[in-house]
Design a protein around this motif. Structure first.
Motif, PDB file in Angstrom:
ATOM      1  N   ASP A   1       0.738  -1.520   0.328  1.00 29.77           N
ATOM      2  CA  ASP A   1      -0.164   0.170  -0.641  1.00 29.77           C
ATOM      3  C   ASP A   1       1.020   1.464   0.098  1.00 29.77           C
ATOM      4  O   ASP A   1       0.430   2.605  -0.595  1.00 29.77           O
ATOM      5  N   ASP A   2       1.989   1.377   0.429  1.00 30.05           N
ATOM      6  CA  ASP A   2       2.722   2.162   1.089  1.00 30.05           C
ATOM      7  C   ASP A   2       3.416   2.645  -0.545  1.00 30.05           C
ATOM      8  O   ASP A   2       3.506   3.658  -1.092  1.00 30.05           O
ATOM      9  N   LEU A   3       3.278   1.747  -1.538  1.00 28.34           N
ATOM     10  CA  LEU A   3       4.087   2.019  -2.655  1.00 28.34           C
ATOM     11  C   LEU A   3       2.926   2.854  -3.893  1.00 28.34           C
ATOM     12  O   LEU A   3       3.897   3.141  -4.831  1.00 28.34           O
ATOM     13  N   MET A   4       1.877   2.573  -3.513  1.00 26.51           N
ATOM     14  CA  MET A   4       0.422   2.227  -4.522  1.00 26.51           C
ATOM     15  C   MET A   4       0.380   3.906  -5.343  1.00 26.51           C
ATOM     16  O   MET A   4       0.191   4.517  -3.970  1.00 26.51           O
ATOM     17  N   HIS A   5       0.263   4.691  -5.530  1.00 26.95           N
ATOM     18  CA  HIS A   5      -0.543   5.755  -6.294  1.00 26.95           C
ATOM     19  C   HIS A   5      -1.745   6.311  -5.594  1.00 26.95           C
ATOM     20  O   HIS A   5      -2.279   5.004  -5.002  1.00 26.95           O
ATOM     21  N   PRO A   6      -1.696   7.489  -4.618  1.00 35.97           N
ATOM     22  CA  PRO A   6      -2.655   7.697  -3.784  1.00 35.97           C
ATOM     23  C   PRO A   6      -4.384   7.493  -4.702  1.00 35.97           C
ATOM     24  O   PRO A   6      -5.029   7.114  -3.696  1.00 35.97           O
ATOM     25  N   ALA A   7      -4.243   7.801  -6.160  1.00 42.84           N
ATOM     26  CA  ALA A   7      -5.216   6.930  -6.425  1.00 42.84           C
ATOM     27  C   ALA A   7      -6.064   5.699  -6.441  1.00 42.84           C
ATOM     28  O   ALA A   7      -7.661   6.002  -6.688  1.00 42.84           O
ATOM     29  N   ASP A   8      -4.964   4.899  -6.542  1.00 39.54           N
ATOM     30  CA  ASP A   8      -5.106   3.565  -6.872  1.00 39.54           C
ATOM     31  C   ASP A   8      -5.565   3.098  -5.239  1.00 39.54           C
ATOM     32  O   ASP A   8      -5.613   1.926  -4.766  1.00 39.54           O
ATOM     33  N   GLN A   9      -5.349   3.285  -3.923  1.00 44.05           N
ATOM     34  CA  GLN A   9      -4.763   2.873  -2.718  1.00 44.05           C
ATOM     35  C   GLN A   9      -6.173   2.549  -2.349  1.00 44.05           C
ATOM     36  O   GLN A   9      -7.022   1.964  -1.405  1.00 44.05           O
ATOM     37  N   VAL A  10      -7.136   3.444  -2.710  1.00 41.12           N
ATOM     38  CA  VAL A  10      -8.722   3.119  -2.049  1.00 41.12           C
ATOM     39  C   VAL A  10      -9.227   2.312  -2.685  1.00 41.12           C
ATOM     40  O   VAL A  10      -9.527   1.692  -1.986  1.00 41.12           O
ATOM     41  N   ARG A  11      -8.662   2.029  -3.813  1.00 38.24           N
ATOM     42  CA  ARG A  11      -9.688   0.471  -4.070  1.00 38.24           C
ATOM     43  C   ARG A  11      -9.136  -0.295  -3.742  1.00 38.24           C
ATOM     44  O   ARG A  11      -9.614  -1.910  -3.802  1.00 38.24           O
ATOM     45  N   HIS A  12      -7.509  -0.704  -3.634  1.00 37.83           N
ATOM     46  CA  HIS A  12      -6.436  -1.089  -3.048  1.00 37.83           C
ATOM     47  C   HIS A  12      -6.852  -1.867  -2.151  1.00 37.83           C
ATOM     48  O   HIS A  12      -7.753  -3.136  -1.033  1.00 37.83           O
ATOM     49  N   ARG A  13      -7.533  -0.461  -0.905  1.00 38.64           N
ATOM     50  CA  ARG A  13      -8.132  -1.267   0.243  1.00 38.64           C
ATOM     51  C   ARG A  13      -9.105  -1.750  -0.031  1.00 38.64           C
ATOM     52  O   ARG A  13      -9.272  -2.934   0.894  1.00 38.64           O
ATOM     53  N   ALA A  14     -10.364  -1.359  -0.704  1.00 37.11           N
ATOM     54  CA  ALA A  14     -11.075  -1.728  -0.290  1.00 37.11           C
ATOM     55  C   ALA A  14     -10.931  -4.020  -1.091  1.00 37.11           C
ATOM     56  O   ALA A  14     -12.156  -4.431  -0.644  1.00 37.11           O
ATOM     57  N   GLN A  15     -10.201  -3.654  -1.818  1.00 33.71           N
ATOM     58  CA  GLN A  15     -10.481  -5.324  -2.594  1.00 33.71           C
ATOM     59  C   GLN A  15     -10.005  -6.506  -1.084  1.00 33.71           C
ATOM     60  O   GLN A  15     -10.258  -7.090  -1.329  1.00 33.71           O
ATOM     61  N   VAL A  16      -8.467  -5.399  -0.697  1.00 30.37           N
ATOM     62  CA  VAL A  16      -7.882  -6.583   0.204  1.00 30.37           C
ATOM     63  C   VAL A  16      -8.631  -6.570   1.818  1.00 30.37           C
ATOM     64  O   VAL A  16      -9.041  -7.396   2.038  1.00 30.37           O
ATOM     65  N   SER A  17      -9.411  -5.792   1.706  1.00 34.59           N
ATOM     66  CA  SER A  17     -10.640  -5.763   2.599  1.00 34.59           C
ATOM     67  C   SER A  17     -11.929  -6.861   2.714  1.00 34.59           C
ATOM     68  O   SER A  17     -12.012  -7.564   3.177  1.00 34.59           O
ATOM     69  N   ARG A  18     -12.539  -7.246   1.246  1.00 32.28           N
ATOM     70  CA  ARG A  18     -13.211  -7.952   0.902  1.00 32.28           C
ATOM     71  C   ARG A  18     -12.477  -9.059   0.613  1.00 32.28           C
ATOM     72  O   ARG A  18     -13.190  -9.965   1.006  1.00 32.28           O
ATOM     73  N   LEU A  19     -11.213  -9.234   0.100  1.00 32.05           N
ATOM     74  CA  LEU A  19     -10.679 -10.144   0.412  1.00 32.05           C
ATOM     75  C   LEU A  19     -10.597 -11.528   1.828  1.00 32.05           C
ATOM     76  O   LEU A  19     -10.529 -12.269   1.676  1.00 32.05           O
ATOM     77  N   LEU A  20     -10.356 -10.326   2.848  1.00 33.98           N
ATOM     78  CA  LEU A  20     -10.408 -10.843   4.023  1.00 33.98           C
ATOM     79  C   LEU A  20     -11.628 -11.390   5.314  1.00 33.98           C
ATOM     80  O   LEU A  20     -11.546 -12.204   5.498  1.00 33.98           O
ATOM     81  N   ALA A  21     -12.698 -11.057   4.248  1.00 30.92           N
ATOM     82  CA  ALA A  21     -13.696 -10.712   5.201  1.00 30.92           C
ATOM     83  C   ALA A  21     -14.427 -12.418   4.227  1.00 30.92           C
ATOM     84  O   ALA A  21     -15.241 -12.930   4.272  1.00 30.92           O
ATOM     85  N   GLY A  22     -13.954 -12.938   3.358  1.00 31.13           N
ATOM     86  CA  GLY A  22     -14.370 -13.857   2.763  1.00 31.13           C
ATOM     87  C   GLY A  22     -14.992 -13.707   1.646  1.00 31.13           C
ATOM     88  O   GLY A  22     -16.034 -14.638   1.363  1.00 31.13           O
ATOM     89  N   GLU A  23     -15.331 -12.218   1.150  1.00 30.28           N
ATOM     90  CA  GLU A  23     -16.397 -12.220   0.275  1.00 30.28           C
ATOM     91  C   GLU A  23     -16.212 -11.911  -0.949  1.00 30.28           C
ATOM     92  O   GLU A  23     -17.077 -12.590  -2.472  1.00 30.28           O
ATOM     93  N   ILE A  24     -14.735 -12.306  -1.223  1.00 33.64           N
ATOM     94  CA  ILE A  24     -14.078 -12.709  -2.597  1.00 33.64           C
ATOM     95  C   ILE A  24     -13.499 -13.528  -2.978  1.00 33.64           C
ATOM     96  O   ILE A  24     -12.366 -13.822  -1.922  1.00 33.64           O
ATOM     97  N   ARG A  25     -12.665 -14.051  -3.639  1.00 34.75           N
ATOM     98  CA  ARG A  25     -11.636 -15.590  -3.576  1.00 34.75           C
ATOM     99  C   ARG A  25     -10.201 -14.857  -4.209  1.00 34.75           C
ATOM    100  O   ARG A  25      -9.305 -15.340  -3.183  1.00 34.75           O
ATOM    101  N   ASP A  26     -10.034 -14.198  -5.087  1.00 32.78           N
ATOM    102  CA  ASP A  26      -8.921 -13.817  -5.431  1.00 32.78           C
ATOM    103  C   ASP A  26      -9.338 -11.665  -5.723  1.00 32.78           C
ATOM    104  O   ASP A  26     -10.986 -11.676  -6.570  1.00 32.78           O
TER     105      ASP A  26
END
Length: 466
Positions: free
Chosen positions: A152-177
């Protein structure tokens, strides 16, 4: 999770047989409450294998154990990456006596090391645990440097929000990848476009253990796409100029004929009056012909307008938030991206009554003008802010578009909405004039905020749906 086993093996302990290595590994695993059926023992730093008896001599104590989904990733002897060089990885089953060197699985681990795409194991917080050489080359970091960072530290600020949302869904088991294209910062300060794929690996009890990241370098492809978009935009602009030129010639031809006739008849009537002896009949014919040619010119203009409009404009309830997002996508696809878009949208805003395509055309024109002005001024960090609010009387929505370009001088600002006025080398000067006409046809206003600085700020209003 990794479990430290440094207490089991110490420097200077002498030759270490595979069986003893597994025994020490199992003791450390039990002490750390880790699963004992399948283990991975990684002996890092510097290792030497005795060619005669196959024993392993540990020069430095750095031992770790892990399981992956309750099963061991079985590897053979191979070189590691960066400071963790010369890994030895073995398998231990529940029966300590059934311990073999998993040479058959060496290609699997070798694939991680030598893969043509970047591969990494991330903690659930996004920190780098392992990374292969290709990922280090893509980002320009050494492995030990990556281990101090989070993805996350290396990501462009404009991409961080979408990346964090995807990781949260991964950890919650909402998506497999998950997958996304994003920009990551290199060590030299530049940014690389990558295609990032994420998959979650779960441990005992299905608890999240770590994340596998596949990082494909697509920077060259993105550069080619950008060049193609720019070329397409230039070709579209050339086409528009040609269409405008041919249209202007056709209009001029149709209007010039009655104008020339009007000029001739009016000049003849004037000469008769100046001669002092006008023939009433000739004077009357000249004036009647002037009126006829004037009406002909007006008819040409009306027919042209009817052709262009082709009936009344259809309107519908339009969500301005969606219209702005669509306009940004159009601008990006037309080769006018490369700027930071800051959106200050009103989520509870009522819809406006408008023609969706025409309003998006107005937005695209304002965004494109801002991008062209910033590019011409050589501004490195280009940004455009778009905001929406209700007017003070609550009857209209007001959209504001502000760029950080050079702005307009007072003289140009006075003429910016005049037809055929342009400050661009290849512009035709009709964009803002048409945009103002479209907004006013909807019952709104479009104007330039002359006092704003730096950059240029445009506002337009549209009435809410009743």
């Amino acid at each position: 999770m990794f479990h430290d086993a440094t207490t089991s093996l110490r420097p200077g302990a002498g030759p270490l047989s595979p069986a003893k290595a597994v025994t020490a590994a199992k003791k450390s695993t039990a002490a750390n409450h880790a699963p004992t059926n399948l283990l991975r023992c990684v002996i890092a730093k510097s290792m030497l294998r005795n060619r005669e008896n196959g024993s392993i001599h540990a020069q430095a104590a750095h031992h770790r154990l892990t399981t992956i989904n309750g099963q061991l990733a079985r590897y053979g002897l191979d070189c590691g990456i960066g400071p963790r060089s010369n890994w030895i990885i073995m398998q231990a089953e529940s029966n300590p006596g059934n311990c073999t060197d998993a040479k058959a699985d060496a290609p699997f681990r070798s694939g991680f090391v030598r893969a043509a795409v970047g591969l990494a194991h991330l903690s659930t917080e996004g920190g780098f645990r392992h990374a292969n050489a290709q990922l280090c080359r893509t980002l320009g970091y050494e492995l030990h440097e990556l281990e101090q960072l989070r993805l996350d530290d290396l990501m462009h600020p404009a991409d961080q929000v979408r990346h964090r949302a995807q990781v949260s869904r991964l950890l919650a088991g909402e998506i497999r990848d998950a997958a996304m294209e994003c920009r990551c910062g290199r060590k030299d300060g530049s940014r690389a476009w990558v295609n990032l794929g994420l998959s979650l690996v779960r441990g005992e009890g299905a608890t999240p253990d770590f994340i596998v990241a596949v990082v494909e370098d697509i920077h060259k492809r993105k550069q080619q796409e950008s060049r193609l978009r720019n070329l397409r935009a230039e070709m579209q602009e050339l086409l528009q100029l040609n269409v405008a030129s041919q249209t202007a010639k056709a209009i001029a031809h149709e209007i010039n004929q009655p104008l020339n006739a009007i000029s001739s008849y009016a000049e003849a009537a004037l000469r008769m009056l100046q001669a002092g002896t006008p023939d009433p009949e000739k004077l009357s014919r000249a004036l009647e012909s002037t009126v006829q040619q004037t009406q002909r010119a007006g008819r040409v203009v009306r027919e042209l307008m009817e052709f262009l409009q082709k009936g009344e404009t259809e309107t519908e309830p339009v969500d301005l938030n969606d219209a702005i997002r669509n306009a940004l996508a159009v601008v990006e696809s037309n080769g006018y991206g490369g700027f930071e878009a800051t959106l200050d949208l009103a989520q509870d805003l009522r819809p406006v009554r408008a023609n969706r395509l025409q309003i998006e055309k107005v937005l695209v024109n304002l965004l494109r003008n801002g991008v062209e002005a910033m590019r011409a001024a050589g501004i490195a960090t280009k940004s455009i802010r778009i905001s929406i609010r209700s007017t003070d009387d609550g009857t209209m929505a007001q959209v504001t578009v502000t760029d950080n370009g050079p702005g307009l001088d007072p003289d140009n600002a006075k003429r910016i909405f005049h037809p055929f006025f342009t400050t661009k080398p290849r512009g035709i000067g009709m964009g803002l004039a048409i945009s103002r006409t479209l907004v006013e046809a909807h019952g709104g206003l479009l104007w330039l905020d002359v006092g704003s600085a730096p950059g240029a700020t445009f506002h337009f209003t549209l009435p809410f749906e009743e």
